[in-house]
Scaffold this motif. Structure first.
Motif, PDB file in Angstrom:
ATOM      1  N   SER A  96       0.875  -1.170   0.000  1.00 31.79           N
ATOM      2  CA  SER A  96       0.000   0.000   0.000  1.00 31.79           C
ATOM      3  C   SER A  96       0.916   1.224   0.000  1.00 31.79           C
ATOM      4  O   SER A  96       1.930   1.249   0.693  1.00 31.79           O
ATOM      5  CB  SER A  96      -0.878   0.008   1.257  1.00 31.79           C
ATOM      6  OG  SER A  96      -1.655  -1.165   1.341  1.00 31.79           O
ATOM      7  N   LYS A  97       0.557   2.239  -0.773  1.00 31.04           N
ATOM      8  CA  LYS A  97       1.436   3.402  -0.895  1.00 31.04           C
ATOM      9  C   LYS A  97       0.743   4.663  -0.396  1.00 31.04           C
ATOM     10  O   LYS A  97      -0.316   5.040  -0.898  1.00 31.04           O
ATOM     11  CB  LYS A  97       1.878   3.576  -2.346  1.00 31.04           C
ATOM     12  CG  LYS A  97       2.767   2.439  -2.842  1.00 31.04           C
ATOM     13  CD  LYS A  97       3.305   2.702  -4.237  1.00 31.04           C
ATOM     14  CE  LYS A  97       4.234   1.572  -4.677  1.00 31.04           C
ATOM     15  NZ  LYS A  97       4.806   1.816  -6.031  1.00 31.04           N
ATOM     16  N   THR A 146       1.582  -4.607   8.446  1.00 33.77           N
ATOM     17  CA  THR A 146       1.088  -4.353   7.096  1.00 33.77           C
ATOM     18  C   THR A 146       2.232  -3.831   6.227  1.00 33.77           C
ATOM     19  O   THR A 146       3.221  -3.301   6.730  1.00 33.77           O
ATOM     20  CB  THR A 146      -0.059  -3.327   7.099  1.00 33.77           C
ATOM     21  OG1 THR A 146       0.378  -2.130   7.749  1.00 33.77           O
ATOM     22  CG2 THR A 146      -1.275  -3.871   7.830  1.00 33.77           C
ATOM     23  N   VAL A 155       3.426  -1.207   3.945  1.00 32.97           N
ATOM     24  CA  VAL A 155       3.105   0.169   3.561  1.00 32.97           C
ATOM     25  C   VAL A 155       4.382   0.945   3.264  1.00 32.97           C
ATOM     26  O   VAL A 155       5.357   0.870   4.016  1.00 32.97           O
ATOM     27  CB  VAL A 155       2.323   0.899   4.677  1.00 32.97           C
ATOM     28  CG1 VAL A 155       1.960   2.316   4.237  1.00 32.97           C
ATOM     29  CG2 VAL A 155       1.068   0.125   5.055  1.00 32.97           C
ATOM     30  N   LEU A 190      -3.837   7.510  -0.531  1.00 31.89           N
ATOM     31  CA  LEU A 190      -3.573   6.074  -0.447  1.00 31.89           C
ATOM     32  C   LEU A 190      -3.751   5.488  -1.835  1.00 31.89           C
ATOM     33  O   LEU A 190      -4.853   5.511  -2.388  1.00 31.89           O
ATOM     34  CB  LEU A 190      -4.527   5.405   0.543  1.00 31.89           C
ATOM     35  CG  LEU A 190      -4.452   3.871   0.627  1.00 31.89           C
ATOM     36  CD1 LEU A 190      -3.059   3.417   1.070  1.00 31.89           C
ATOM     37  CD2 LEU A 190      -5.519   3.330   1.572  1.00 31.89           C
ATOM     38  N   ASN A 191      -2.652   5.014  -2.407  1.00 35.59           N
ATOM     39  CA  ASN A 191      -2.667   4.468  -3.771  1.00 35.59           C
ATOM     40  C   ASN A 191      -3.293   5.445  -4.758  1.00 35.59           C
ATOM     41  O   ASN A 191      -4.074   5.065  -5.635  1.00 35.59           O
ATOM     42  CB  ASN A 191      -3.401   3.127  -3.803  1.00 35.59           C
ATOM     43  CG  ASN A 191      -2.750   2.088  -2.914  1.00 35.59           C
ATOM     44  OD1 ASN A 191      -1.532   2.076  -2.752  1.00 35.59           O
ATOM     45  ND2 ASN A 191      -3.554   1.224  -2.318  1.00 35.59           N
ATOM     46  N   VAL A 225      -6.051   1.898   5.262  1.00 36.41           N
ATOM     47  CA  VAL A 225      -4.913   1.039   4.922  1.00 36.41           C
ATOM     48  C   VAL A 225      -5.254  -0.428   5.148  1.00 36.41           C
ATOM     49  O   VAL A 225      -4.881  -1.295   4.353  1.00 36.41           O
ATOM     50  CB  VAL A 225      -3.667   1.436   5.740  1.00 36.41           C
ATOM     51  CG1 VAL A 225      -2.539   0.428   5.523  1.00 36.41           C
ATOM     52  CG2 VAL A 225      -3.197   2.829   5.344  1.00 36.41           C
ATOM     53  N   ASP A 245      -7.268  -1.869   2.320  1.00 37.92           N
ATOM     54  CA  ASP A 245      -6.398  -2.138   1.174  1.00 37.92           C
ATOM     55  C   ASP A 245      -5.554  -3.381   1.421  1.00 37.92           C
ATOM     56  O   ASP A 245      -5.368  -4.213   0.528  1.00 37.92           O
ATOM     57  CB  ASP A 245      -5.499  -0.929   0.916  1.00 37.92           C
ATOM     58  CG  ASP A 245      -4.672  -1.082  -0.352  1.00 37.92           C
ATOM     59  OD1 ASP A 245      -5.269  -1.186  -1.438  1.00 37.92           O
ATOM     60  OD2 ASP A 245      -3.427  -1.106  -0.254  1.00 37.92           O
ATOM     61  N   HIS A 246      -5.043  -3.531   2.637  1.00 42.97           N
ATOM     62  CA  HIS A 246      -4.225  -4.698   2.993  1.00 42.97           C
ATOM     63  C   HIS A 246      -5.034  -5.988   2.864  1.00 42.97           C
ATOM     64  O   HIS A 246      -4.561  -6.983   2.303  1.00 42.97           O
ATOM     65  CB  HIS A 246      -3.710  -4.542   4.423  1.00 42.97           C
ATOM     66  CG  HIS A 246      -2.963  -5.744   4.926  1.00 42.97           C
ATOM     67  ND1 HIS A 246      -1.628  -5.959   4.659  1.00 42.97           N
ATOM     68  CD2 HIS A 246      -3.368  -6.802   5.673  1.00 42.97           C
ATOM     69  CE1 HIS A 246      -1.245  -7.098   5.215  1.00 42.97           C
ATOM     70  NE2 HIS A 246      -2.279  -7.619   5.837  1.00 42.97           N
ATOM     71  N   ASP A 262      -7.675  -6.509   1.049  1.00 41.80           N
ATOM     72  CA  ASP A 262      -7.964  -6.771  -0.362  1.00 41.80           C
ATOM     73  C   ASP A 262      -6.763  -7.395  -1.068  1.00 41.80           C
ATOM     74  O   ASP A 262      -6.918  -8.243  -1.957  1.00 41.80           O
ATOM     75  CB  ASP A 262      -8.359  -5.476  -1.073  1.00 41.80           C
ATOM     76  CG  ASP A 262      -9.739  -4.986  -0.660  1.00 41.80           C
ATOM     77  OD1 ASP A 262     -10.515  -5.795  -0.115  1.00 41.80           O
ATOM     78  OD2 ASP A 262     -10.036  -3.800  -0.877  1.00 41.80           O
ATOM     79  N   ARG A 263      -5.568  -6.986  -0.671  1.00 45.70           N
ATOM     80  CA  ARG A 263      -4.355  -7.492  -1.314  1.00 45.70           C
ATOM     81  C   ARG A 263      -3.982  -8.890  -0.827  1.00 45.70           C
ATOM     82  O   ARG A 263      -3.409  -9.680  -1.577  1.00 45.70           O
ATOM     83  CB  ARG A 263      -3.182  -6.539  -1.042  1.00 45.70           C
ATOM     84  CG  ARG A 263      -3.272  -5.206  -1.763  1.00 45.70           C
ATOM     85  CD  ARG A 263      -2.188  -4.249  -1.262  1.00 45.70           C
ATOM     86  NE  ARG A 263      -2.322  -2.937  -1.860  1.00 45.70           N
ATOM     87  CZ  ARG A 263      -1.731  -2.571  -2.998  1.00 45.70           C
ATOM     88  NH1 ARG A 263      -0.961  -3.425  -3.637  1.00 45.70           N
ATOM     89  NH2 ARG A 263      -1.901  -1.361  -3.487  1.00 45.70           N
TER      90      ARG A 263
END
Length: 206
Positions: A16-17, A57, A59, A86-87, A106, A109-110, A112-113
């Motif tokens: 995640s960025k 996570t 990130v 975020l992204n 975050v 997103d984590h 989901d990934r």
């Protein structure tokens, strides 16, 4: 038997960025030399949240001066510093980011990934149904990873996020929350019910 483990520390997917535009830099004749309190607070919140609620996570965080990258920031919707993306999507701007907002975004997103794999029990001390769930699985000889959602804040956010993906955003999430072979089961009653159904199917096939 149960075994204890933290969230994974090695990843095969992209992180995640987080991109943070802080008040500073220069654009044409304009320069900023005044410190931005909200920007400093945002940086502190990000660092402490990654250490606590988001521990484990994957990130990456990048900081840019808002004025120096003004055209880029505006195109991305970051119209007020500090802005946190975020992204590539703005999740906060104009004020110091809310810690809960950051952690929730975050973690979604984590999750989901990284779909959950294997057997997991999320619980806490002094939870009768958590104890029953662990004893039930132990009696069945099923290994699982146990996450204490009080001792590990990241586990709490992960449990809530993963569970709500299955039961809906408005349903209260209680402990324990159980996954078997990567599939959502629910609480203790659902765990017992699941095994009863398996036994019924097995008996019918015999």
């Amino acid at each position: 038997m149960s075994k204890f483990a933290k969230m994974p520390t090695t990843y095969s997917k992209q992180p995640s960025k987080l991109l943070v535009y802080r008040w500073g830099g220069a654009f044409g004749p304009f320069k900023v030399n005044i410190p931005c309190g909200e920007c400093t607070l945002t940086k502190d919140i990000i660092e402490t949240t990654l250490e606590d609620e988001l521990s484990g996570t994957h990130v990456e965080v990048e900081y840019k001066d808002w004025l120096t990258h003004l055209p880029e920031a505006i195109l991305k919707g970051a119209r007020h510093a500090p802005a946190v993306l975020l992204n590539g999507k703005v999740i906060s701007q104009g004020v110091a980011i809310n810690r809960g907002t950051l952690a929730a975004a975050v973690m979604v997103d984590h999750v989901d990934r990284y779909p959950i794999e294997g057997n997991h029990v999320f619980g806490k001390k002094n939870c009768g149904y958590c104890t029953k769930a662990k004893e039930f699985l132990d009696a069945q000889g099923i290994q699982y990873i146990y996450h204490d959602v009080v001792e590990n804040p990241a586990a709490l956010y992960e449990m809530i996020t993963r569970a709500k993906q299955n039961v809906g955003g408005k349903t209260p999430i209680t402990t324990p929350q159980i996954w078997l072979d990567g599939r959502y089961v629910g609480g203790y009653d659902k765990l017992v019910e699941t095994f009863e159904k398996v036994e019924e199917v097995a008996a019918g096939a015999a």
